[in-house]
Each structure stands twice: as C-alpha cells, then as structure tokens.
Design an enzyme around this catalytic site. Structure first.
Site, PDB file in Angstrom:
ATOM      1  N   PHE A  35       5.803 -15.479   0.697  1.00  0.00           N
ATOM      2  CA  PHE A  35       4.983 -14.283   0.785  1.00  0.00           C
ATOM      3  C   PHE A  35       3.624 -14.584   0.179  1.00  0.00           C
ATOM      4  CE2 PHE A  35       5.629  -9.518   1.140  1.00  0.00           C
ATOM      5  CZ  PHE A  35       6.363  -9.577   2.304  1.00  0.00           C
ATOM      6  N   GLN A  58      -4.283  -0.663  -3.341  1.00  0.00           N
ATOM      7  CA  GLN A  58      -4.087  -1.767  -2.416  1.00  0.00           C
ATOM      8  C   GLN A  58      -4.169  -1.281  -0.977  1.00  0.00           C
ATOM      9  OE1 GLN A  58      -0.156  -4.020  -1.978  1.00  0.00           O
ATOM     10  NE2 GLN A  58      -1.550  -5.510  -2.892  1.00  0.00           N
ATOM     11  N   HIS A  74      -3.319  -2.486   2.387  1.00  0.00           N
ATOM     12  CA  HIS A  74      -2.556  -3.564   3.013  1.00  0.00           C
ATOM     13  C   HIS A  74      -3.334  -4.011   4.239  1.00  0.00           C
ATOM     14  CE1 HIS A  74       0.678  -5.785   4.872  1.00  0.00           C
ATOM     15  NE2 HIS A  74       1.438  -5.594   3.817  1.00  0.00           N
ATOM     16  N   LEU A 108       3.029   0.485   8.444  1.00  0.00           N
ATOM     17  CA  LEU A 108       2.947  -0.890   7.968  1.00  0.00           C
ATOM     18  C   LEU A 108       3.488  -1.922   8.951  1.00  0.00           C
ATOM     19  CD1 LEU A 108       2.150  -2.396   5.329  1.00  0.00           C
ATOM     20  CD2 LEU A 108       4.596  -2.653   4.977  1.00  0.00           C
ATOM     21  N   GLU A 160       4.163  -7.986   5.759  1.00  0.00           N
ATOM     22  CA  GLU A 160       3.551  -9.273   5.484  1.00  0.00           C
ATOM     23  C   GLU A 160       4.455 -10.421   5.912  1.00  0.00           C
ATOM     24  OE1 GLU A 160       1.690  -9.330   1.673  1.00  0.00           O
ATOM     25  OE2 GLU A 160       2.017 -11.468   1.447  1.00  0.00           O
ATOM     26  N   ARG A 203      -3.400  -9.913  -0.710  1.00  0.00           N
ATOM     27  CA  ARG A 203      -3.706  -8.853   0.255  1.00  0.00           C
ATOM     28  C   ARG A 203      -5.135  -8.368   0.224  1.00  0.00           C
ATOM     29  NH1 ARG A 203       1.890  -5.449  -0.468  1.00  0.00           N
ATOM     30  NH2 ARG A 203       3.114  -6.946   0.720  1.00  0.00           N
ATOM     31  N   HIS A 245      -1.880   1.506   0.882  1.00  0.00           N
ATOM     32  CA  HIS A 245      -0.491   1.102   0.789  1.00  0.00           C
ATOM     33  C   HIS A 245       0.131   1.316  -0.583  1.00  0.00           C
ATOM     34  CE1 HIS A 245       3.040  -1.127   1.868  1.00  0.00           C
ATOM     35  NE2 HIS A 245       2.817  -2.090   1.009  1.00  0.00           N
ATOM     36  N   ARG A 286      -1.501  -6.031  -6.493  1.00  0.00           N
ATOM     37  CA  ARG A 286      -0.080  -6.365  -6.548  1.00  0.00           C
ATOM     38  C   ARG A 286       0.268  -7.403  -5.491  1.00  0.00           C
ATOM     39  NH1 ARG A 286       4.648  -4.611  -3.604  1.00  0.00           N
ATOM     40  NH2 ARG A 286       3.286  -3.435  -2.212  1.00  0.00           N
TER      41      ARG A 286
END
Ligand SMILES: Cc1cc2nc3c(=O)[nH]c(=O)nc-3n(C[C@H](O)[C@H](O)[C@H](O)COP(=O)(O)OP(=O)(O)OC[C@H]3O[C@@H](n4cnc5c(N)ncnc54)[C@H](O)[C@@H]3O)c2cc1C
Ligand code: SF4
Ligand code: SF4
Ligand code: FES
Lengths: 253, 628
Positions: free
Chosen positions: B122, B248, B250, B264, B267, B323, B389, B425
């Site tokens: 990730f 954040q 995304h 969403l 990722e 991100r 997000h 994050r």
C-alpha cells in the site's frame, strides 16, 4: 439528460399507510436512492429511508422496488423503461416503522441464537495456519452485508409470521454453514442444530434467496443443500460424521 | 416532563459502533464493567464497513524484514513528522497483536502460501503490510467484532438469564450532548431516531468513537454518518481538537456518473499494479516525486514495472506515493487541461493484470464500476479524481489511555481522535488505529470508572439538553436544513478544499459565521417520527463547528504539509512542524491557538537516518537529537 420520473412511494407508520404519487427529476446515471433523496430534500422533508454507504457495501437501503427486494443504491433508474411508474415499498417480511423503514430486529434476535465461533482450546493468537483454499468456503458466506433481502424474499416467513419463531432464515443458514466450514471452529453438531433448532427442514430449496442476494452468495447451492445432505448422512452414518470433524481439525495444522 | 424520559445507567457509554467503538466496548466489558454501545445506524452498518484495502500491521508474513520500527518510520514519514510520536509508536508496536486477536474471534483473512495471514502493498508502506480480505476488509473487521459482542452477550445470557445484562447496543439513537457535573463527565443525552423520544444515559465515563467529518464537504467517500458529531460533542464539552486543517483527500474517487461522485476507488487498485495516465496517455506520476521521496520511488517506467516482481532491487512506482502527493498531482493535471471531460484522470489495471485475477483480487471494485458506471475494469480504464476521505485532525487525547485532554471521564478513539496520523494518514493505518486505540480507550475508561465512581446527573442539565432537542420544532418560518447543508458544502468545497489561500479561507470564515447565525433559525417540518430533516438539523450544527475549526486552523498554518496545501505558502516550514493547532469552543465561536508538538525522544529519533530528518527539522532540533 434529465428525465421526469413518476414514483409511487409508500408512506405510513405502524398503523396505517398508502402509496403516494410523486413526480421527480432523475439525472443520467442515478440510482433509485438518489431520486428518493431528491424527493426528501425538495418535496417530502420527513420521508424516512435507511441508507449509509451508497455503494452496496452496508446493506442498509433494502426495500422493494416494483415488488422485488433490492438495494436502492444499486438499482439504476435507467434499468426501468422511460414511461414506467416505479413503485417503492418497504420490506414486506418485517413490520413497518415509518415509510420505507422497517423493524428488522427479528434478524438480530436470530443472530443471538446461533452459538458463537469457538476456537481450539489453548490455541494462541498468531498460531493458526490455514490454506487459502480452506478459508475460501467460509469467506464466501462472510461477504454477507446483512441486507436481509434473502430473509424478506423467503416464502417461509414472508407471509407467515407464525413461522418466524422456529425459522432462522437463509442469512443465518449461511452463518451456520460458515462456522461449520470454518477451519478453526471446534463446536460440534452445527448442522444437526440447524435442522432441529433453526428450521433448516422448513426450507424447500426454492432458491429465491440466492436470486436476490446482492453479494451473489450461492446461499442454496453452497450452504443450504450441502448442510441438508450432510445432515441426512450424519443421521445414518455416525462414523462418517466423526471423520468429517476430524478432517476439520486437521485443517488447523 | 423530565421524570418521564427514558433513563439508563451504565458504567461506560461507548458512542459509536465502528471498529473503534466496538473494540473499546469489548475491552471495557472484559474488564468487568457494564457497557452501552450507542450508534446512529443499525448495528454492523457503521462506516468501518466500507474500508476496503486492509489493516496495516508489521507481522512480517510476506517480507520478514518488516517490524514495528519500519512501520513506525513509515507512519511518521507519511504524516510528515507532525504525528504524536507516542501514538505512532504504540500503534506500530501493538497492531500485529490486534490483528491476530481478531483471528481468534473468527475473522478469516486471506492467506499466504504457508497458511499465514497474507499482507499486501500500500502507498507509503515499505513492505507488504496490509492484512486483508479481498477488498472488503472493513466488513470482516466489523462483523468479527459484532459477532464477538454477540458471543459476550451469549455468555451473559447463560450466566444472568439476560443477554443484555452487561452489554447492550442502542442502535439508531443519536447523542446530542455530553453531560457533565462538577467538571466531570456524568452521562449523555440523545434521541431515538425512530420516534424522536429522548433518552438519558447516566455514566461516569464516555468513549467517543464517532468517526469522520466527510459530510462537511461536497465530494466525499463518507456516508451520512460522517458529520463530525464526536468532534463537536467534545468541543462543546470543553475538550480540544488538534490540527483540524489536515484533511485527507483520497486521490481516487469515482467522478462519473455524478450520482456516484466521490465514492472510493480503493488504493489496492494501485497496490495491485494500477497505473495513472492523463488524456495525453502520459503516465504522469513520474513528474511529481517530491525531493524527500526521490530515493524511494522509481523515476522511470521500466524500474517501476520491475518493482512488482523484485522489491528488493527496485524502487517503488510513484503511483504508490502517499495520498496527499497523488491527490495534488491529479489536481494539477486536471487544472492543466489534461483531465477527462468529467474532471478526472485515468486509472487502469486492465493492461497489466489478467481479467480473472482482477475479479478475484478486486471483486467489489469490479462490481462497483460495472453496476454503477457501466465500466468493465478488466477491459477499460476507470475515471478517478480526489475525494474528501479522512480527517487527521481530531480530539486531543493522552496517547496511552485515550483520555481527552481537559475533561475527566471523556475518552476518544478512532477517526475522531487526533494526533496519530500527523498531517497525512497512510492507507491501512486507520483500521489498526481503531483496534489499538479502541482497546486502550476501553481500558483507560474502565480504570477511570473503577477509581472515580459514579457522578449523578442534575435535573438542570437534563432540562437544558431537552430544550435543545425541542427547539427546531418550536420555531416557524426559518430555513430548510437541507438547503443550509448544501450551502455549507459549497463553501468548504470551494474555499477550504485541496488547495487553499488566505483570501479564500478568510472568506470561508465569514460565510460560515453567517450560516451559524441562520442555523439558529432552522425549522423542521413533520413530527418527531423517523424524521430526516429533524436529524439533519442536529448534524448540521456539528458540521458547522467542524468547518469553522478547519478553516480557522488552515488560515493560521502558513505552510503546506500533508493534507493541508497553501497556494500562498507552498513549502513545508520547520517552525510550523513543531506546532499543533489547538481548537477550543467558548459556546459562540471556535478559537485556535498554537501548542508545541511533543518532541521525539532520543531512542525514536535514532531510528531515522539523520539525512532524512534534516529534510523536516531545523538545525537546532537536529543538534539536540531528540528530547532526552
Ligand atoms: C470508503 C472507505 C474506505 C476505507 N478504506 C480503508 C482501508 O482500507 N484501511 C484503513 O485503514 N482505513 C480505511 N478507511 C478509513 C476507515 O475506514 C475509517 O477511518 C474508520 O472506519 C473509522 O472508524 P471509527 O470506528 O472511528 O468510526 P466509524 O466506523 O465511522 O463509526 C462511527 C460510529 O459512530 C456512530 N455515531 C456517530 N455520531 C454519533 C452520535 N451523535 N450519536 C450516536 N452515535 C454516533 C455512528 O453511528 C457509527 O456507529 C476507509 C474509509 C472509507 C470511507
Ligand atoms: S431456498 Fe430455502 S431459505 Fe432460500 S428462499 Fe427458498 S425456502 Fe427460503
Ligand atoms: S446472504 Fe445476501 S441477501 Fe442475505 S443478508 Fe447476506 S448479503 Fe443480504
Ligand atoms: S446504502 Fe449501503 S448498501 Fe445501499
């Protein structure tokens, strides 16, 4: 391209209710939940509807659309012919609270009746080793988003309040199957209990539950039928029953 | 009136039934206390259910070079060193135990060949680290914990004859106020969504686990529940929020059709090999690798492609940058006119991965695009763009006990707590954050209750809370809450979005204050029975506080870092890195002041290469080499 949509939405409460005609705009790509929200924001501010994720992941927006149990957030407006009226009603198998919101507590009660997962005594966190192939069977059932559409459609309880006491319903048959096929679960007699305590015997394999499942879980083929078959086996062949539990234990290592 | 309301008495109230709340409840119950879990939607539907990619824990099942120190470093790097170091440390150390424990409660993660829990790559994580179940990890987490709670209730039933004797879920109930007596928590007040009836909970400790704030924004991946209730309840109860400017976005939300805008796109699509291109067909991320990441990310396609096969000898593809970097890059491409007609860019897995593998590894993504956008991702590219997000900012807490600073008896965990993730994050770090700090909050609250004892609620506090609930019905001729909500979302989207400037933020603050005046006039039609307009009127009040705190924190932070980008201050500032923005509320408006960020102790400082730290820290900080 916006289009005008004629809806008939059920409005009411525990005591009374009726279908109400509403005309609303629908835009390209919208789902039924979108137009319900537009009705709510522009015309009927207090229209009650449950939803959360709007992406088919939480199982909150269950209702009946033209009589079929569906997730409103996954039902495209474009899937209905231009001039068709769309009728939206609450789930029929459960008591209405208000408008499209029903009391689904039946399901939580049934969940409580199914004995919990039980790992081997003395097994420590981090120890389990399981093959992907062995977890996949239960993983299929763990995809369940608890939308209860299968419960709603099952004829055993849909119009038979009296059966609810003794029938857990397809959602909980897959829960039992999941635990029964779980490589780490050691509790015995799950299938037998499904038959004797949770009403598996009342199911006559119509497969309606599988048809409505938005997660495409093969409820009948992969959970109900195998459990029914093995219940029959086990009733006649105690040796084989023991064997199956031992095989399951071997999966642990 | 007040003697007719429904009353309950518990040792601990957990507000929120997502991952953090359920984990807190399990812990508190196992410590022998009576617990109530309260949530706005049905049990098992909380936002956590939507998490897709996985839960980050350095179990080292796929690459045994991984350990808590590597995870800690990645988390601090991802947060651009604004994280509370102690939270990042506890999280990295305890995450593996929290995942293994889920397995003992029945969770079934995907496996490696040796039969261990599989872990995937990730963004921002040096090694494959995310435990996962296809792309429905959140569902597995919440269902496991839901079933754990049922298991505890079954045990209670066997012992006391009543399944709900020691732990009870109050679903579809909204808490509108935290009650205090003598400066300490005494309970909470709220209403049943079903019929609007009011409920009083008496309890000396409250754990807030209410999740995020996404609904304050126009384009978001969050559900209706993400209205920042816990953030606002805490502010109103006298607690602080830390660094609310960090949100954040995304990088990959759906952009078309309009009705799914913001939903969403996990990722994992990039983790599994998805490539981002603009309308010129250019794989543009190579242009956007910031200096601080140059030695970790490949600057050419050949190396990036090799990385999927050989991670030890190649640098990672830039699609897997943190991100904030990817979101800004997409934003720039679209602004430069290289975006799609719907304002997105292309994300493609179809060229690299065979169709059957895509369907197996990314089943719900396939489903989502096929059903909602008519796109078959095994054959065509997806159109994606940034979506709001996650909120890094949140309630200021003590890392070890999760106690909210300034309010005895109040605890917070999960997305509504701040500090853990710094300015940005990493994906996968939230799910383990929920488990690690959910457990700690349950423990912290249990210890507090055992020593503090009960704290009865006064009649005056009850009447005041009741009056607030009645208010929207007694007014006439005011504005419609849906309209005000839309207006607020326009303001935050246009003026407090991904790229910010002082001028726009100042404008936002004025406009938010104006809505605040008008909201005191909101009227609601219909009666109290399951009335969404009535519900929104409360949520709106919370979202306004969030917007105000975010805008006011954003305007003072004169730098760009993680989830806060200032067009007028494009660089990171070592001076601002040493400061947290602390929001408090005096009953009429939010005030923001600065507070020093806790300094990395020497043993954690020494885990980093000094050359890396130099990119973030001032020469004086480097010379000190940690706090002790
Ligand atoms: C689409 C999506 C995908 C994600 N994927 C990942 C991922 O792969 N990995 C990862 O680590 N993170 C992921 N995240 C982030 C992560 O899912 C969330 O941060 C996390 O689930 C938040 O959990 P929580 O327990 O803090 O709160 P939530 O799960 O949001 O739960 C909040 C609870 O509080 C209740 N509540 C709120 N207000 C009130 C009130 N006033 N009264 C009573 N109850 C209230 C709600 O009803 C709910 O039960 C994702 C997020 C999204 C949106
Ligand atoms: S197959 Fe059985 S459980 Fe499923 S709908 Fe038919 S009767 Fe009900
Ligand atoms: S099995 Fe399918 S239809 Fe039934 S509750 Fe689960 S997801 Fe819904
Ligand atoms: S809103 Fe979650 S499934 Fe429809």
């Amino acid at each position: 391209m916006a289009r005008k949509l004629n809806l008939r939405i059920w409005r009411g409460n525990r005591e009374t209710g009726a279908l109400q005609n509403v005309t609303v705009e629908a835009n390209e790509g919208e789902v039924v939940l979108d137009v319900i929200h537009r009705v709510q924001a522009e015309q009927l501010n207090d229209l009650a509807v449950r939803w959360n994720c709007k992406a088919g992941k939480c199982g909150s927006c269950s209702m009946e659309i033209n009589g079929k149990p569906r997730l409103a957030c996954m039902t495209q407006v474009a899937s209905f012919p231009e001039d068709e009226e769309i009728t939206i009603t609450p789930l029929r198998a459960f008591p209405v609270i208000k408008d499209l919101v029903t009391d689904v507590s039946f399901n939580y009660k049934k969940a409580m009746e199914i004995p919990a997962f039980e790992p081997p005594v003395g097994m420590k966190p981090g120890e389990p080793r399981m093959a992907q192939m062995d977890v996949e069977r239960s993983q299929e059932f763990r995809k369940c988003i608890e939308c209860f559409l299968c419960q709603d459609t099952c004829h055993v309880i849909r119009d038979h309040e009296e059966n609810k006491e003794s029938f857990a319903g397809p959602r909980f048959f897959i829960r039992i199957a999941e635990l029964d096929m779980h490589p780490l679960d050691i509790l015995r007699n799950r299938k037998k209990k499904a038959q004797e305590e949770h009403g598996l015997g009342m199911c006559n394999i119509t497969k309606c539950c599988t048809e409505v499942c938005p997660e495409h879980i093969r409820i009948t083929d992969n959970a109900i039928i195998p459990m029914k078959e093995r219940v029959v086996d086990e009733k006649y062949d105690p040796i084989r029953w023991l064997g199956s539990k031992i095989r399951k234990r071997e999966g642990i290592l | 009136m007040t003697n007719q309301i429904e009353r309950h008495k518990y040792d601990i109230l957990v507000i929120g039934a997502g991952g953090a709340g359920l984990r807190a409840a399990v812990e508190a119950r196992e410590a022998g206390l009576r617990v109530a879990i309260i949530c706005k939607s049905l049990f098992g539907k909380a936002h956590t259910v939507m998490a897709e990619g996985g839960a980050a824990a350095s179990m080292g099942n796929v690459n045994d070079n991984d350990n808590w120190m590597v995870h800690f470093r990645d988390t601090m790097r991802g947060g651009k060193f604004l994280n509370h170091y102690r939270m990042a440390e506890l999280h990295a150390k305890e995450a593996p135990d929290r995942i293994w424990e889920l397995e003992m409660w029945g969770a079934l993660f995907d496996r490696t060949k040796e039969g261990k829990i599989s872990q995937r790559n990730f963004g921002g994580h040096e090694y494959p680290r995310l435990a996962h179940v296809g792309d429905r990890t959140g569902l597995e987490l919440i269902r496991t914990m839901q079933q754990r709670i049922v298991a505890l209730q079954q045990k209670d039933k066997a012992e006391t004859g009543n399944a709900e004797s020691n732990i009870k879920v109050f679903a579809e109930l909204t808490i509108t106020e935290i009650l205090k007596e003598g400066g300490k928590v005494s309970g909470a007040y709220g209403y049943w969504r079903e019929n609007g009836a009011e409920v009083l909970f008496e309890a000396p400790a409250v754990v807030l686990a209410t999740g995020g704030v996404g609904k304050t924004f126009k384009i978001t991946s969050n559900s209706w529940e993400g209205t920042g209730d816990g953030h606002a309840l805490a502010l109103k109860a006298g607690a602080n929020l830390v660094d609310m400017e960090f949100l954040q976005f995304h990088p990959t939300g759906m952009v078309w059709p309009p009705s799914v805008r913001g939903i969403l796109v996990t990722e994992s699509v990039r983790g599994e090999g998805g490539v981002l291109t603009n309308t010129d067909g250019e794989r543009f991320m190579f242009k956007y690798i910031p200096d601080v990441f140059k030695d970790k990310y490949a600057d050419n396609e050949a190396e990036a492609d090799r990385w999927y096969e050989d991670q030890d000898n190649n640098r990672r593809p830039p699609e897997l940058l943190p991100r904030d970097e990817v979101a800004r890059a997409i934003n720039s491409e679209v602004k430069a006119g290289r975006g799609t007609e719907h304002g997105g860019v292309f994300l493609d897995v179809s060229k690299r991965i065979p169709a059957e593998v895509i369907k197996k590894r990314l089943p719900s993504m396939w489903h989502q695009f096929y059903e909602l956008a008519g796109v078959d991702i095994t054959k065509e590219a997806m159109e994606v763009g940034p979506t709001c997000h996650y909120v890094m900012g949140g309630i200021e807490v003590d890392p070890d006990t999760a106690a909210a600073v300034g309010v005895p008896g109040l605890y917070a965990a999960g997305e509504c707590a701040g500090g853990m993730h710094g300015s940005n994050r990493l994906g996968g770090n939230s799910l383990t954050d929920l488990l690690v700090f959910g457990r700690r909050a349950g423990m912290g609250a249990a210890e507090y209750v055992k020593s503090a004892g009960s704290n009865p609620v006064s009649e005056a506090a009850i009447s005041a809370a009741a009056a607030k609930i009645q208010a929207p019905f007694t007014r006439t001729g005011g504005e419609n809450p849906y309209k005000l909500h839309q207006e607020l979302q326009e303001i935050t989207h246009n003026l407090v979005g991904i790229i910010r400037t002082k001028k726009e933020l100042d404008e936002a603050i004025v406009k938010i204050a104006d809505i605040r005046k008008r909201i005191s006039n909101v009227t609601v039609t219909g009666n109290r029975e399951f009335n969404p307009g009535f519900h929104l009127s409360f949520d709106l009040d919370n979202m306004l506080l969030i917007a105000e705190s975010t805008a006011k924190s954003a305007v003072v932070r004169e730098e760009s870092r993680g989830g806060h980008t200032r067009d007028d201050f494009p660089a990171m500032s070592p001076a601002w890195r040493q400061k947290n923005n602390i929001s408090s509320f005096n009953g009429t408006e939010v005030a923001v002041k600065q507070q020093p960020l806790p300094v990395l102790p020497k043993e954690l400082f020494d885990l980093f290469d000094p050359h890396e730290l130099e990119k973030y820290m001032s020469p004086e900080e480097m010379a000190k080499g940690g706090s002790n």
